[in-house]
Design a protein around this motif. Structure first.
Motif, short mmCIF file in Angstrom:
data_model
loop_
_atom_site.label_atom_id
_atom_site.label_comp_id
_atom_site.label_asym_id
_atom_site.label_seq_id
_atom_site.Cartn_x
_atom_site.Cartn_y
_atom_site.Cartn_z
N GLY A 18 80.82 37.16 105.80
CA GLY A 18 79.63 36.37 105.50
C GLY A 18 79.16 35.59 106.71
O GLY A 18 77.96 35.55 107.02
N THR A 19 80.10 34.96 107.39
CA THR A 19 79.77 34.20 108.60
C THR A 19 79.16 35.11 109.67
O THR A 19 78.15 34.78 110.29
CB THR A 19 81.02 33.49 109.15
N SER A 20 79.75 36.28 109.84
CA SER A 20 79.24 37.25 110.81
C SER A 20 77.83 37.71 110.42
O SER A 20 76.95 37.84 111.29
CB SER A 20 80.18 38.44 110.89
N ALA A 21 77.61 37.93 109.13
CA ALA A 21 76.28 38.36 108.67
C ALA A 21 75.24 37.28 108.92
O ALA A 21 74.10 37.59 109.30
CB ALA A 21 76.34 38.71 107.19
N ILE A 22 75.61 36.03 108.73
CA ILE A 22 74.68 34.92 109.00
C ILE A 22 74.34 34.87 110.48
O ILE A 22 73.17 34.79 110.86
CB ILE A 22 75.28 33.57 108.56
N GLU A 23 75.36 34.94 111.32
CA GLU A 23 75.14 34.86 112.77
C GLU A 23 74.28 36.01 113.28
O GLU A 23 73.51 35.86 114.21
CB GLU A 23 76.48 34.84 113.49
N ARG A 24 74.42 37.16 112.64
CA ARG A 24 73.70 38.35 113.09
C ARG A 24 72.32 38.48 112.43
O ARG A 24 71.37 38.90 113.06
CB ARG A 24 74.56 39.58 112.74
N GLY A 25 72.21 38.08 111.15
CA GLY A 25 71.02 38.43 110.41
C GLY A 25 70.14 37.30 109.92
O GLY A 25 69.05 37.56 109.41
N CYS A 26 70.56 36.05 110.05
CA CYS A 26 69.74 34.95 109.54
C CYS A 26 68.76 34.52 110.62
O CYS A 26 69.07 33.72 111.50
CB CYS A 26 70.61 33.77 109.10
N THR A 27 67.54 35.03 110.55
CA THR A 27 66.52 34.76 111.55
C THR A 27 66.21 33.27 111.65
O THR A 27 66.03 32.75 112.76
CB THR A 27 65.24 35.54 111.20
N VAL A 28 66.16 32.59 110.53
CA VAL A 28 65.84 31.16 110.54
C VAL A 28 66.94 30.40 111.28
O VAL A 28 66.67 29.57 112.16
CB VAL A 28 65.64 30.62 109.12
N GLY A 29 68.19 30.68 110.95
CA GLY A 29 69.31 30.02 111.62
C GLY A 29 69.34 30.34 113.11
O GLY A 29 69.54 29.45 113.94
N ARG A 30 69.14 31.60 113.44
CA ARG A 30 69.14 32.00 114.85
C ARG A 30 68.02 31.31 115.61
O ARG A 30 68.17 30.93 116.77
CB ARG A 30 69.03 33.52 114.97
#
Length: 146
Positions: A116-128
């Motif tokens: 989940g953490t990896s998916a957020i870092e890779r795929g969450c455009t807003v967070g990135r």
């Protein structure tokens, strides 16, 4: 202002509906009411930013958590902020992903959190975007009301 025509189609726009109140719209017909924090039934712009981050994190982790917990799992993403009042900006966004991981063993729980953490870092455009410190530009355009 009416909906933009075929030649002038912004992806998103906010139309003024009253003093410091707007309706945000997209081309798919969705609407969100935007206003001051004391106005009933509206989101403030800052709340929308937080909701955008919560939604992005939720979408990014959804597949990973569904794999561990099943497609019908219940999940909630909560975002809170630390605000720098002197500079009128947010300094920190704290995001909490809430799901009942008690039904899986520790190894599966750790794997779900890691993925989940990896998916957020890779795929969450807003967070990135927040992490990268995006800039923006503003242009004022004079045109007659439609």
């Amino acid at each position: 202002m009416s909906e933009p025509d075929e030649t002038d189609r912004p992806a998103l726009w906010a139309e003024r509906t009253g003093t410091r109140t707007f309706t945000g719209r997209n081309l798919r017909g969705a609407e969100v009411l935007i206003g001051n924090g004391d106005a009933p039934g509206v989101f403030t712009p800052g709340e929308l930013l937080q909701i955008a981050l919560a939604g992005c994190v939720g979408q990014s982790t959804d597949h990973r958590l569904a794999h561990a917990l099943g497609d019908d799992f219940h999940g909630t993403v909560v975002v809170s902020v630390e605000k720098n009042a002197d500079e009128n900006r947010y300094e920190t966004f704290d995001v909490e992903v809430i799901a009942d991981l008690g039904s899986v063993d520790e190894a599966a729980r750790d794997k779900a959190v890691e993925r989940g953490t990896s998916a957020i870092e890779r795929g969450c455009t807003v967070g990135r975007t927040l992490v990268a410190g995006a800039t923006y530009r503003t242009v004022f355009t004079s045109e007659a009301a439609r």
